[in-house]
Design an enzyme around this catalytic site. Structure first.
Site, PDB file in Angstrom:
ATOM      1  N   ASP A 155       0.873  -1.177   0.000  1.00  0.00           N
ATOM      2  CA  ASP A 155       0.000   0.000   0.000  1.00  0.00           C
ATOM      3  C   ASP A 155       0.910   1.226   0.000  1.00  0.00           C
ATOM      4  O   ASP A 155       1.595   1.501   0.990  1.00  0.00           O
ATOM      5  CB  ASP A 155      -0.900  -0.025   1.239  1.00  0.00           C
ATOM      6  CG  ASP A 155      -1.900   1.134   1.269  1.00  0.00           C
ATOM      7  OD1 ASP A 155      -1.709   2.117   0.530  1.00  0.00           O
ATOM      8  OD2 ASP A 155      -2.868   1.058   2.055  1.00  0.00           O
ATOM      9  N   HIS A 156       0.899   1.962  -1.114  1.00  0.00           N
ATOM     10  CA  HIS A 156       1.837   3.075  -1.282  1.00  0.00           C
ATOM     11  C   HIS A 156       1.562   4.222  -0.303  1.00  0.00           C
ATOM     12  O   HIS A 156       2.411   5.093  -0.115  1.00  0.00           O
ATOM     13  CB  HIS A 156       1.786   3.587  -2.728  1.00  0.00           C
ATOM     14  CG  HIS A 156       3.109   4.080  -3.224  1.00  0.00           C
ATOM     15  ND1 HIS A 156       4.067   4.649  -2.403  1.00  0.00           N
ATOM     16  CD2 HIS A 156       3.654   4.067  -4.466  1.00  0.00           C
ATOM     17  CE1 HIS A 156       5.122   4.979  -3.117  1.00  0.00           C
ATOM     18  NE2 HIS A 156       4.908   4.628  -4.371  1.00  0.00           N
ATOM     19  N   ARG A 157       0.390   4.240   0.306  1.00  0.00           N
ATOM     20  CA  ARG A 157       0.101   5.269   1.298  1.00  0.00           C
ATOM     21  C   ARG A 157       0.908   5.039   2.568  1.00  0.00           C
ATOM     22  O   ARG A 157       1.104   5.971   3.370  1.00  0.00           O
ATOM     23  CB  ARG A 157      -1.397   5.277   1.639  1.00  0.00           C
ATOM     24  CG  ARG A 157      -2.302   5.615   0.460  1.00  0.00           C
ATOM     25  CD  ARG A 157      -3.765   5.389   0.794  1.00  0.00           C
ATOM     26  NE  ARG A 157      -4.049   4.001   1.147  1.00  0.00           N
ATOM     27  CZ  ARG A 157      -5.270   3.544   1.413  1.00  0.00           C
ATOM     28  NH1 ARG A 157      -6.312   4.364   1.363  1.00  0.00           N
ATOM     29  NH2 ARG A 157      -5.449   2.268   1.723  1.00  0.00           N
TER      30      ARG A 157
END
Length: 444
Positions: free
Chosen positions: A416-418
């Site tokens: 999850d790039h967040r």
């Protein structure tokens, strides 16, 4: 005083339940705490217990019914207590008569008059004045396509003529048309048949409509969604759409891990471990060193966990469930192996308790035992990542300048790039590689 029996939320994520089996019949004496029914939740089959003493006066849901959480499904009361108002206020009507209604349905069909068969037997002959009129759609056969003439000009023919030519196997290109503009009509086909006209070429005969083979079984079967499959569909839609995901793939050398497995097995059956056990222990150890990966996305904040609760994906008939090995980073490899086997068995038997499949901080999915070399797994929110593990294979590699065969394995981490940046995920995989390729780090 009457006690309502409602569909309870038997798991934290449950929104509705399917009543698998009633264990009490109407009129049975019931005590508080006794099991009334078995209910399929989104994760397992759970027991629904009575919350009061008395007689099971009525059951408002039938076996197989799916009911929202909070809806009245039965009433427990004294034998002489009036419960009509309670049932009416809940909008409940007994579901048991469904079987009688189902039996009554065929009677309606028997009462319907059969459709007259004479219509389908209407005369097919037409007088000469109407020979060019197209037949009704339900009686038209698929017409043969117009054949090109030898000079490249397309043969003009009526639909009826093409159908007759197809039935008789005639090549339209060899028939002379007498209609307007040289169009081939019915009488031209009939004349060609009487004169022993040219048969169509073999490819044209092969173009006849395919015939279905008569078989006993149904053509298809619709399978109702289980509660687990409904939840999987909803959760995956929540993940693959909103979560900005990227993937990191690495290949590890497992020669030393294989040697360790052999050495441990020689110590006794209680020390036997699988490659999957080694992967889970290594992943848990690496996660303890990288709390930025062992994390959850909570919308307005990121939660880094100091304890590693490792979810392991288990395939069952109804779908996929992820039981959790809690504090996996501080457990010995043999403990992880024994716990993983026990959890997998309970998962397949649909006997997992909610506390056994809730609370993972990171997950691992392994399809290597199915011969899968490489795949990507979908993140289970709010977790920030999941590791997809492929199979162990012998591959040729260069080691110290020589070509040798080594046991190798590919893993892919969905991130999850967040929460996880590319460099963060890469550092985690570096640590994981060090643990797997030097497994003595895992034994203490």
């Amino acid at each position: 005083m009457a006690t309502k029996v409602v569909m309870e939320a038997l798991s934290p994520t449950m929104e509705e339940g399917r009543l698998v089996k009633w264990l009490k019949s109407e009129g049975d004496q019931v005590k508080s705490g006794e099991t009334l029914a078995e209910v399929e939740t989104d994760k397992a089959v759970m027991e629904l217990v009575a919350r009061g003493d008395g007689v099971l006066r009525t059951r408002l849901a039938a076996e197989g019914d799916t009911t929202p959480v909070g809806q009245l499904i039965a009433v427990i009361a004294a034998p002489d207590e009036n419960i009509d108002e309670l049932i009416a206020s809940a909008g409940g009507a007994k579901a048991e008569p469904r079987k009688e209604e189902a039996k009554a349905e065929p009677k309606e069909e028997e009462a319907k008059p059969e459709a007259p068969q004479e219509r389908s037997a209407a005369p097919r002959e037409k007088d000469s004045a109407a020979e060019e009129a197209p037949e009704p759609k339900e009686r038209q056969a698929t017409p043969a396509p117009a054949s090109p003439r030898g000079d490249g000009e397309r043969t003009r023919s009526s639909p009826l003529a093409r159908r007759l030519a197809s039935e008789q196997g005639l090549d339209l290109g060899a028939v002379q048309g007498s209609g307007p503009g040289g169009r081939i009509v019915k009488r031209d086909i009939e004349a060609a048949i009487q004169a022993g006209g040219a048969k169509a070429a073999a490819p044209a005969a092969a173009a006849a409509p395919a015939q279905r083979v008569s078989r006993d079984e149904e053509e298809y079967a619709d399978v109702p969604l289980s509660q687990m499959r409904k939840t999987i569909a909803r959760r995956l839609a929540e993940s693959i759409g909103p979560v900005p995901t990227f993937y990191l793939t690495a290949e590890f050398d497992l020669e030393r891990a294989a040697e360790m497995r052999t050495a441990m097995a020689a110590l006794g059956d209680e020390y036997k471990v699988s490659f999957n056990d080694i992967i889970m222990k290594a992943t848990a150890t690496a996660l303890a060193m990288h709390p930025e990966v062992n994390a959850h996305w909570l919308g307005d904040r990121i939660r880094h966990f100091n304890r590693v609760h490792l979810g392991m994906a288990v395939a069952i008939d109804e779908g996929l469930i992820t039981p959790v090995i809690f504090d996996a980073d501080v457990k010995r490899m043999s403990e992880i192996s024994a716990e993983a086997k026990a959890l997998a068995k309970r998962a397949r038997d649909r006997k997992l308790k909610p506390e056994e499949y809730m609370g993972a901080t990171f997950s691992v999915s392994n399809l290597g035992m199915f011969g899968i070399e490489h795949f990507t797994a979908i993140i289970n929110p709010p977790e920030a990542g999941i590791l997809a593990v492929g199979g162990v294979e012998e591959r040729p590699v260069i080691v110290e300048g020589e070509l040798v065969m080594r046991k190798r394995m590919k893993v892919t981490m969905s991130c999850d790039h967040r929460v996880i940046d590319g460099a963060t995920g890469a550092k985690f995989l570096q640590t994981l590689r060090r643990m797997i390729e030097n497994p003595l780090f895992l034994v203490y």
